[in-house]
Scaffold this motif. Sequence first.
Motif, PDB file in Angstrom:
ATOM      1  N   ASN A 105       0.835  -1.098   0.062  1.00 23.86           N
ATOM      2  CA  ASN A 105      -0.040  -0.136  -0.092  1.00 23.86           C
ATOM      3  C   ASN A 105       0.848   1.243   0.129  1.00 23.86           C
ATOM      4  O   ASN A 105       0.338   2.312  -0.597  1.00 23.86           O
ATOM      5  N   ASP A 108       2.309   1.781  -3.749  1.00 20.88           N
ATOM      6  CA  ASP A 108       1.383   2.151  -4.238  1.00 20.88           C
ATOM      7  C   ASP A 108       1.052   3.678  -4.154  1.00 20.88           C
ATOM      8  O   ASP A 108       0.818   4.248  -5.235  1.00 20.88           O
ATOM      9  N   ALA A 109       0.819   4.150  -2.904  1.00 17.72           N
ATOM     10  CA  ALA A 109       0.773   5.563  -2.791  1.00 17.72           C
ATOM     11  C   ALA A 109       1.866   6.224  -2.916  1.00 17.72           C
ATOM     12  O   ALA A 109       1.659   7.600  -3.915  1.00 17.72           O
ATOM     13  N   LEU A 110       3.140   5.784  -3.102  1.00 15.96           N
ATOM     14  CA  LEU A 110       4.315   6.596  -3.423  1.00 15.96           C
ATOM     15  C   LEU A 110       4.414   6.730  -4.979  1.00 15.96           C
ATOM     16  O   LEU A 110       4.468   8.012  -5.578  1.00 15.96           O
ATOM     17  N   HIS A 111       4.024   5.803  -5.750  1.00 17.82           N
ATOM     18  CA  HIS A 111       4.330   5.629  -7.180  1.00 17.82           C
ATOM     19  C   HIS A 111       3.090   6.101  -7.919  1.00 17.82           C
ATOM     20  O   HIS A 111       3.296   6.639  -9.057  1.00 17.82           O
ATOM     21  N   GLY A 112       1.926   6.086  -7.268  1.00 13.77           N
ATOM     22  CA  GLY A 112       0.506   6.364  -7.914  1.00 13.77           C
ATOM     23  C   GLY A 112       0.275   7.904  -7.778  1.00 13.77           C
ATOM     24  O   GLY A 112      -0.969   8.144  -8.214  1.00 13.77           O
ATOM     25  N   LYS A 113       0.882   8.547  -6.924  1.00 10.99           N
ATOM     26  CA  LYS A 113       0.435   9.782  -6.532  1.00 10.99           C
ATOM     27  C   LYS A 113       0.533  10.762  -7.975  1.00 10.99           C
ATOM     28  O   LYS A 113       1.405  10.377  -8.837  1.00 10.99           O
ATOM     29  N   PRO A 114       0.194  11.830  -7.858  1.00  9.15           N
ATOM     30  CA  PRO A 114       0.205  12.978  -9.085  1.00  9.15           C
ATOM     31  C   PRO A 114       1.514  13.404  -9.337  1.00  9.15           C
ATOM     32  O   PRO A 114       2.243  13.356  -8.175  1.00  9.15           O
ATOM     33  N   ASP A 115       2.070  13.161 -10.554  1.00  2.00           N
ATOM     34  CA  ASP A 115       3.305  13.168 -10.690  1.00  2.00           C
ATOM     35  C   ASP A 115       4.468  12.302 -10.189  1.00  2.00           C
ATOM     36  O   ASP A 115       5.573  12.309 -10.023  1.00  2.00           O
ATOM     37  N   GLY A 116       3.890  11.280  -9.930  1.00  3.42           N
ATOM     38  CA  GLY A 116       4.546  10.063  -9.364  1.00  3.42           C
ATOM     39  C   GLY A 116       5.228   9.192 -10.791  1.00  3.42           C
ATOM     40  O   GLY A 116       4.865   9.498 -11.908  1.00  3.42           O
ATOM     41  N   GLU A 119       2.747   8.130 -13.515  1.00  4.02           N
ATOM     42  CA  GLU A 119       2.318   8.998 -14.296  1.00  4.02           C
ATOM     43  C   GLU A 119       3.390   9.328 -15.307  1.00  4.02           C
ATOM     44  O   GLU A 119       3.054   9.479 -16.625  1.00  4.02           O
TER      45      GLU A 119
END
Length: 165
Positions: A105, A108-116, A119
């Motif tokens: 989790n 996922d939070a780190l890589h899926g954040k905006p401008d991660g 993206e």
Amino acid sequence: MDESEGAQLTKLGNIESGLLAAASAKATEIETETERFFRRMDRRYARILQWASTKEKDEVADHLAFLLLFVFEQGKSARIVDDVKNDLLRSFASEQKKRHLNAINAADALHGKPDGSREKQGRIREAWASGKYTSRDRCAEEECGAIGMSFSAARKALRNTPNLT
């Protein structure tokens, strides 16, 4: 049957009842000692389970090995050892699963954040799919600075993308 044989039988009967009484007393003593041992083991076992839930796998393995040696030295049944081992491993496995899911989790939070990173990978793949570039290397080289990723990361993101037609 004369009196001497009767006296001998009575004497043997007395010896037999004395032996039975001694055996019964010894059995009761052994049973009591066994009950005390199991009560001690139950208390230790509960403390070990509580302790194991907060420790790393290697530490648990070391202490489990010590506990197993202790039980074997006491000459107790292997069933106890198996029960203790299985409960400790189940306890540790559930903690390990919790940590694993927490790590997934967090990633996922780190890589899926905006401008991660996910993206950015999508943007470099869109640039490649636009047909503007003739090679993946040139696309990665020219777009990596604008997107804000390294050349090697951009090139890796373009792996296994379809060829331009």
